[in-house]
Design an enzyme around this catalytic site. Structure first.
Site, PDB file in Angstrom:
ATOM      1  N   GLU A 262      -5.603   4.131   5.824  1.00 28.31           N
ATOM      2  CA  GLU A 262      -5.237   3.949   4.425  1.00 28.31           C
ATOM      3  C   GLU A 262      -5.630   5.151   3.565  1.00 28.31           C
ATOM      4  O   GLU A 262      -4.866   5.575   2.701  1.00 28.31           O
ATOM      5  CB  GLU A 262      -5.883   2.667   3.881  1.00 28.31           C
TER       6      GLU A 262
ATOM      7  N   SER B 236     -11.423  -0.305   2.781  1.00 29.05           N
ATOM      8  CA  SER B 236     -10.648  -0.579   3.997  1.00 29.05           C
ATOM      9  C   SER B 236     -10.069   0.717   4.536  1.00 29.05           C
ATOM     10  O   SER B 236      -9.278   1.373   3.856  1.00 29.05           O
ATOM     11  CB  SER B 236      -9.519  -1.565   3.689  1.00 29.05           C
TER      12      SER B 236
ATOM     13  N   ARG C 195       0.821  -1.213   0.000  1.00 32.05           N
ATOM     14  CA  ARG C 195       0.000   0.000   0.000  1.00 32.05           C
ATOM     15  C   ARG C 195       0.853   1.260   0.000  1.00 32.05           C
ATOM     16  O   ARG C 195       0.499   2.273   0.616  1.00 32.05           O
ATOM     17  CB  ARG C 195      -0.964   0.002   1.196  1.00 32.05           C
TER      18      ARG C 195
END
Length: 351
Positions: free
Chosen positions: A343, A239, A160
């Site tokens: 995130e 998420s 990520r």
């Protein structure tokens, strides 16, 4: 180029949250994108780049500067090479590759947002990450004042994360190129256990591309991860927290906290994450810390379908969302000694 002043930004995000921008520019060509970026840089105006808005948390006060919405279009397939303009809708592009019988991104079906955002976040799901197939990224380098082409290796991909995320003020992604696989209509080897179970195959097997995509869409929909304007469980950024990556020492301390809280027979999820590191599940941590599906009584709550998604139930503000996020972070830290990291990108606010 289309320009609006005092323009609402909430409708441009999947959260439907955030105040207005002083100025909103919508660019439909690479040249317009570059012109808008140069103008902001030349005048010292703060710049916010928006693609599909699926990974943004914008403060209630909005953005004092120029918000640049990238709405470029273009999809080109040459053999197994795919080139996407940054503004292309990602989920549509995945569908096109499946129709073309090309493997490599089929398990990334249903992910909201634009193609240009995928290398920034190194988007991944169900055993696939874009870093495995990205060959080049064409970007405008604001520091150099020119368009550059970065190879996949030069993008600095990790979990990520990427060179673009590490230096968010430098690059504006214009185009992304992928190297896909012709496997005779079959998917890439299935890597994710949940996907394999749903498909009725073993990890490592291949399945028809359309079947892989349909299965992932079904799994995502069951977790509220496929956009639906009528379903508030999808008014989210997907998420909200990344899965924590811990050193062996940190994991041992975490494991001891799990045993103390939940009993000796409970084993937390653990996956290899490079030498000397292990990855665990943010969703598991949130649930075991007491934040179950549907948690909350206010206008921002945990999704009723998945503990990893924080949602706007229709009347929330960004501060409502952040209050819930902070409560979850504090609760997980207190329970297990692990600090969750958001995130989505935050604009004008922070946890």
């Amino acid at each position: 180029m289309h320009v609006l002043h005092d323009a609402p930004l909430a409708p441009l995000t999947t959260f439907r949250l955030g105040g207005p921008a002083t100025r909103l520019v919508t660019a439909v060509t690479d040249a317009e994108v570059i012109d808008a970026v140069r103008e902001a840089d030349d005048t010292g105006t703060p710049l916010l780049v928006i693609g599909g808005g699926s990974n943004l948390v914008i403060g209630d006060k909005g953005f004092d500067g120029t918000a640049l919405r990238i709405a470029t279009r273009g999809l080109e397939l040459r053999g197994t090479t795919l080139e996407l303009a940054a503004g292309e809708v990602w989920s549509d592009a995945v569908a096109r590759t499946v129709e073309a019988r090309l493997a490599g991104i089929e398990c990334l079906a249903g992910i909201p947002g634009s193609a240009g955002a995928t290398p920034i976040q190194n988007v991944g799901a169900y055993g696939q990450e874009v870093s495995a197939t990205i060959t080049e990224v064409v970007a405008y380098d604001r520091r150099a004042g020119e368009t550059v082409v970065l190879s996949g290796e030069e993008c600095g991909f990790s979990y990520r994360h990427s060179r673009f995320k590490a230096d968010p003020e430098r690059y504006v992604v214009l185009r992304v190129r992928f190297g896909l696989e012709d496997a005779g209509g079959l998917s890439a080897p299935v890597k994710y256990a949940e996907t394999a179970r749903a498909l009725g195959v073993e990890v490592g097997d291949r399945v028809p591309l359309a079947e892989a995509r349909a299965t992932v869409l079904r799994l995502r929909a069951g977790k509220g991860m496929v956009l639906d304007p009528e379903d508030h469980d999808t008014w989210s950024a997907g998420s909200f927290f990344t899965n924590p990556i811990l050193t062996e020492e940190e994991f041992a301390a975490f494991h001891a906290r799990v045993r103390a809280r939940l009993g000796d027979g409970v084993e937390p999820p653990a996956y290899p994450a490079g030498e000397g590191h292990r990855k665990t599940s943010a969703a598991w941590l949130i649930d075991k810390a007491g934040f179950t599906k549907g948690y909350g009584t206010g206008p921002a709550r945990i999704s009723t379908k998945h503990t990893l998604a924080l949602t706007n139930r229709g009347e929330a503000t960004t501060e409502d969302l952040l209050a819930l996020a902070r409560e979850v972070v504090a609760g997980v830290r207190e329970a297990f000694g692990v600090t969750l990291v958001n995130e989505p990108v935050t604009v004008g606010v922070s946890l």
